[in-house]
Design a protein around this motif. Structure first.
Motif, PDB file in Angstrom:
ATOM      1  N   ASP A 324       0.870  -1.058   0.008  1.00  0.00           N
ATOM      2  CA  ASP A 324       0.007   0.050  -0.036  1.00  0.00           C
ATOM      3  C   ASP A 324       0.843   1.455   0.080  1.00  0.00           C
ATOM      4  N   ARG A 325       0.678   1.879  -1.117  1.00  0.00           N
ATOM      5  CA  ARG A 325       1.693   3.107  -1.030  1.00  0.00           C
ATOM      6  C   ARG A 325       0.993   4.526  -0.629  1.00  0.00           C
ATOM      7  N   VAL A 326       1.902   5.370  -0.118  1.00  0.00           N
ATOM      8  CA  VAL A 326       1.106   6.658   0.079  1.00  0.00           C
ATOM      9  C   VAL A 326       1.688   7.634  -0.771  1.00  0.00           C
ATOM     10  N   ARG A 327       2.808   7.416  -1.506  1.00  0.00           N
ATOM     11  CA  ARG A 327       3.357   7.982  -2.521  1.00  0.00           C
ATOM     12  C   ARG A 327       3.457   7.248  -3.816  1.00  0.00           C
ATOM     13  N   ARG A 328       3.906   7.760  -4.793  1.00  0.00           N
ATOM     14  CA  ARG A 328       4.153   7.017  -6.308  1.00  0.00           C
ATOM     15  C   ARG A 328       5.174   5.895  -6.080  1.00  0.00           C
ATOM     16  N   GLY A 329       6.375   6.195  -5.411  1.00  0.00           N
ATOM     17  CA  GLY A 329       7.568   5.362  -5.530  1.00  0.00           C
ATOM     18  C   GLY A 329       7.932   5.080  -4.097  1.00  0.00           C
ATOM     19  N   ARG A 330       9.204   4.809  -3.903  1.00  0.00           N
ATOM     20  CA  ARG A 330       9.899   4.586  -2.640  1.00  0.00           C
ATOM     21  C   ARG A 330      10.411   5.783  -2.103  1.00  0.00           C
ATOM     22  N   ASP A 331      10.474   5.814  -0.785  1.00  0.00           N
ATOM     23  CA  ASP A 331      11.049   6.918   0.165  1.00  0.00           C
ATOM     24  C   ASP A 331      11.946   6.127   1.140  1.00  0.00           C
ATOM     25  N   ASN A 332      12.762   6.952   1.792  1.00  0.00           N
ATOM     26  CA  ASN A 332      13.452   6.322   2.859  1.00  0.00           C
ATOM     27  C   ASN A 332      12.757   6.110   4.020  1.00  0.00           C
ATOM     28  N   ASN A 333      11.602   6.418   4.113  1.00  0.00           N
ATOM     29  CA  ASN A 333      10.855   6.250   5.463  1.00  0.00           C
ATOM     30  C   ASN A 333      10.164   4.831   5.420  1.00  0.00           C
ATOM     31  N   ILE A 334       9.204   4.677   4.439  1.00  0.00           N
ATOM     32  CA  ILE A 334       8.594   3.547   4.391  1.00  0.00           C
ATOM     33  C   ILE A 334       9.050   2.267   3.355  1.00  0.00           C
ATOM     34  N   LEU A 345      -1.136 -11.801  -2.138  1.00  0.00           N
ATOM     35  CA  LEU A 345      -1.652 -13.311  -2.542  1.00  0.00           C
ATOM     36  C   LEU A 345      -2.643 -13.230  -3.578  1.00  0.00           C
ATOM     37  N   ASN A 346      -3.061 -12.088  -3.921  1.00  0.00           N
ATOM     38  CA  ASN A 346      -4.257 -12.043  -4.898  1.00  0.00           C
ATOM     39  C   ASN A 346      -3.737 -11.875  -6.249  1.00  0.00           C
ATOM     40  N   ASP A 347      -2.488 -11.694  -6.357  1.00  0.00           N
ATOM     41  CA  ASP A 347      -1.707 -11.210  -7.667  1.00  0.00           C
ATOM     42  C   ASP A 347      -0.535 -12.319  -7.851  1.00  0.00           C
ATOM     43  N   ASP A 348      -1.113 -13.422  -8.695  1.00  0.00           N
ATOM     44  CA  ASP A 348       0.054 -14.299  -9.027  1.00  0.00           C
ATOM     45  C   ASP A 348       0.970 -13.789 -10.175  1.00  0.00           C
ATOM     46  N   THR A 349       1.303 -12.693 -10.501  1.00  0.00           N
ATOM     47  CA  THR A 349       2.146 -12.364 -11.664  1.00  0.00           C
ATOM     48  C   THR A 349       3.736 -12.341 -10.963  1.00  0.00           C
ATOM     49  N   ARG A 350       4.399 -13.326 -11.292  1.00  0.00           N
ATOM     50  CA  ARG A 350       5.701 -13.256 -10.966  1.00  0.00           C
ATOM     51  C   ARG A 350       6.582 -12.229 -11.632  1.00  0.00           C
ATOM     52  N   PRO A 351       7.170 -11.583 -10.539  1.00  0.00           N
ATOM     53  CA  PRO A 351       7.982 -10.296 -10.834  1.00  0.00           C
ATOM     54  C   PRO A 351       9.159 -10.687 -11.612  1.00  0.00           C
ATOM     55  N   THR A 352       9.722 -10.025 -12.643  1.00  0.00           N
ATOM     56  CA  THR A 352      10.828 -10.189 -13.147  1.00  0.00           C
ATOM     57  C   THR A 352      11.933  -9.012 -13.045  1.00  0.00           C
ATOM     58  N   ALA A 353      11.513  -8.102 -12.252  1.00  0.00           N
ATOM     59  CA  ALA A 353      12.291  -6.875 -12.106  1.00  0.00           C
ATOM     60  C   ALA A 353      11.957  -6.024 -10.969  1.00  0.00           C
ATOM     61  N   ALA A 354      12.801  -5.345 -10.441  1.00  0.00           N
ATOM     62  CA  ALA A 354      12.508  -4.326  -9.129  1.00  0.00           C
ATOM     63  C   ALA A 354      11.334  -3.730  -9.298  1.00  0.00           C
ATOM     64  N   PRO A 355      10.505  -3.149  -8.182  1.00  0.00           N
ATOM     65  CA  PRO A 355       9.423  -2.470  -8.399  1.00  0.00           C
ATOM     66  C   PRO A 355       9.502  -1.117  -9.197  1.00  0.00           C
ATOM     67  N   THR A 356       8.481  -0.586  -9.580  1.00  0.00           N
ATOM     68  CA  THR A 356       8.330   0.571 -10.157  1.00  0.00           C
ATOM     69  C   THR A 356       7.327   1.374  -9.732  1.00  0.00           C
ATOM     70  N   PRO A 357       7.495   2.817  -9.824  1.00  0.00           N
ATOM     71  CA  PRO A 357       6.500   3.833  -9.163  1.00  0.00           C
ATOM     72  C   PRO A 357       5.209   3.622  -9.916  1.00  0.00           C
ATOM     73  N   ASP A 358       4.204   4.213  -8.877  1.00  0.00           N
ATOM     74  CA  ASP A 358       2.790   3.714  -9.775  1.00  0.00           C
ATOM     75  C   ASP A 358       2.768   5.003 -10.806  1.00  0.00           C
ATOM     76  N   LYS A 359       2.023   4.817 -11.947  1.00  0.00           N
ATOM     77  CA  LYS A 359       1.658   5.727 -12.915  1.00  0.00           C
ATOM     78  C   LYS A 359       1.056   7.095 -12.561  1.00  0.00           C
ATOM     79  N   PHE A 360       1.355   8.269 -13.225  1.00  0.00           N
ATOM     80  CA  PHE A 360       0.948   9.269 -12.788  1.00  0.00           C
ATOM     81  C   PHE A 360      -0.371   9.524 -13.096  1.00  0.00           C
TER      82      PHE A 360
END
Length: 427
Positions: A324-334, A345-360
């Motif tokens: 659950d994101r408060v901001r689009r991408g990562r920060d040093n707090n959370i 658990l509801n998403d079965d998509t296997r990640p193949t790369a590091a996370p990406t920021p939410d779309k604007f």
């Protein structure tokens, strides 16, 4: 001995442990695996007084579990069965009935204690958040209540752990072929002083074992610094560094921020199991880490048959991407946000790369919101509205005047004998 006396005695014991650990920390490297008793000093008052061992159960469901929907989290009957978690801590007390079936084997101690006895209480709380079994009369349970916990006692009420004992415990957990290692401890010592600990983390990585480590509780000032082994997440892909979040999904005031933080989990007013039975409340990143560990255990159990494709790196990426994101991408707090077990658990998509920021989406984190222009007197919109009212009002008055004139003219014609055909009537 009365319960109050027992509670006071337990409190003195914990304070003595804190003093011992603080002294060791002052000495330097001898306390590199900072014992949790100092980091999480002081329990949140519960009911009538100090949290004591062998207390009553808390009937209410804690807020950190209220935000979950068990039917979704445990869909298909997946409650973490088959997953083995090493808890490197102060021991896991077998006297709590919610944990008796969760503990696997006698465990191992590096401080001349008994792994299934916990005189500090910290490790028992950590284990409970991961795998406590549901119990009638208690609203608390672990996120993965069918997972197994292996206790590795590397800190006690009389002896502080060190970087070397922590490294040894990691190696023993690797030898035991666990799936996850939870480490709710840490040190701010320089990485150059931690060669054995770093080497042990590397061996865990080579064995495909996930390490979940707490970010630390020295973040009150907001200053950033590295806490190890959590800060090894920048170098090893099997380490997930967990910060503490509050009810608003923001960083808890004590949680240590830093560039190594990957994700956050609830860490304020956390209910869990205590030695000899019952539940108490505590707070700290020490209890955020096992919350994330429980989520990881469920995700790992779901994909256990495909472990090669769902290794530690994929588990970490997936939990971060579905947080659950408060901001689009990562920060040093959370980090990337607050762990969301159901979404993961509801998403079965296997990640193949590091996370990406939410779309604007136009508003995002609020940086594109412009302040309203301050004006004195009437604004343009207000002036336009006033003129429009005048026009409409004037039009209505004009219509009323025309209608009134027509009625008056008609009445006048009737009185003067003029017909509607324009012919005069003669008397």
């Amino acid at each position: 001995m009365g319960s109050r006396a027992i509670g006071l005695r337990a409190g003195h014991r914990r304070r003595a442990t804190g003093a011992l650990v603080t002294a060791a920390c002052v000495a330097g490297l001898s306390c590199v695996a900072a014992p949790p008793a100092v980091a999480d000093d002081g329990n949140v008052p519960l009911q009538s007084g100090e949290c004591k061992f062998g207390t009553s159960d808390i009937k209410e469901t804690p807020w950190s579990l209220q935000r979950l929907i068990n039917s979704q989290m445990w869909a298909g009957g997946n409650k973490g069965g088959g997953i083995r978690v090493a808890v490197i801590d102060t021991g896991v007390d077998a006297g709590n009935k919610q944990l008796q079936d969760a503990i696997e084997g006698p465990g191992k101690s590096y401080v001349n204690g008994k792994p299934t006895q916990d005189k500090v209480g910290h490790g028992t709380k950590v284990a409970g958040i991961i795998a406590a079994r549901p119990r009638v009369g208690s609203g608390f349970y672990g996120l993965a209540p069918e997972a197994k916990v292996l206790p590795f006692q590397q800190t006690s009420d009389e002896q502080a752990g060190t970087a070397d004992t922590l490294a040894t415990a990691i190696d023993d957990a690797v030898a035991a072929k666990v799936d996850i290692i939870n480490i709710s401890q840490g040190t701010a010592a320089s990485e150059s002083l931690l060669p054995k600990l770093k080497a042990a983390v590397k061996r865990a990585q080579d064995a495909g074992i996930l390490i979940v480590a707490s970010a630390g509780n020295s973040g009150a000032s907001g200053a950033e610094k590295n806490i190890y082994p959590a800060a090894f997440s920048d170098e090893f892909d099997n380490v997930m560094a967990v910060a503490a979040s509050d009810r608003n999904n923001e960083r808890a005031a004590f949680s240590q921020p830093g560039p190594f933080v990957g994700i956050a989990a609830p860490g304020v007013d956390m209910v869990s199991t205590v030695p000899l039975g019952g539940n108490c409340v505590d707070q700290g990143t020490s209890f955020s880490a096992p919350y994330a560990t429980g989520a990881a255990a469920l995700l790992m159990a779901k994909h256990k048959s495909d472990k090669e494709k769902w290794g530690p790196q994929q588990i970490i990426w997936h939990l971060e991407q579905t947080a659950d994101r408060v901001r689009r991408g990562r920060d040093n707090n959370i980090g990337w946000g607050v762990v969301n077990p159901m979404a993961a658990l509801n998403d079965d998509t296997r990640p193949t790369a590091a996370p990406t920021p939410d779309k604007f989406k136009g508003v995002a984190d609020g940086s594109t919101i412009l302040p309203a222009v301050a004006t004195l007197g009437e604004t343009t919109e207000q002036r336009r509205a006033r003129i429009a009212i005048y026009i409409v009002g004037g039009g209505l008055l004009a219509v009323a005047a025309v209608v009134g004139s027509s009625v008056a003219l008609r009445d006048w014609r009737r009185k003067t004998g003029l017909t509607s055909h324009g012919e005069a009537e003669h008397g």
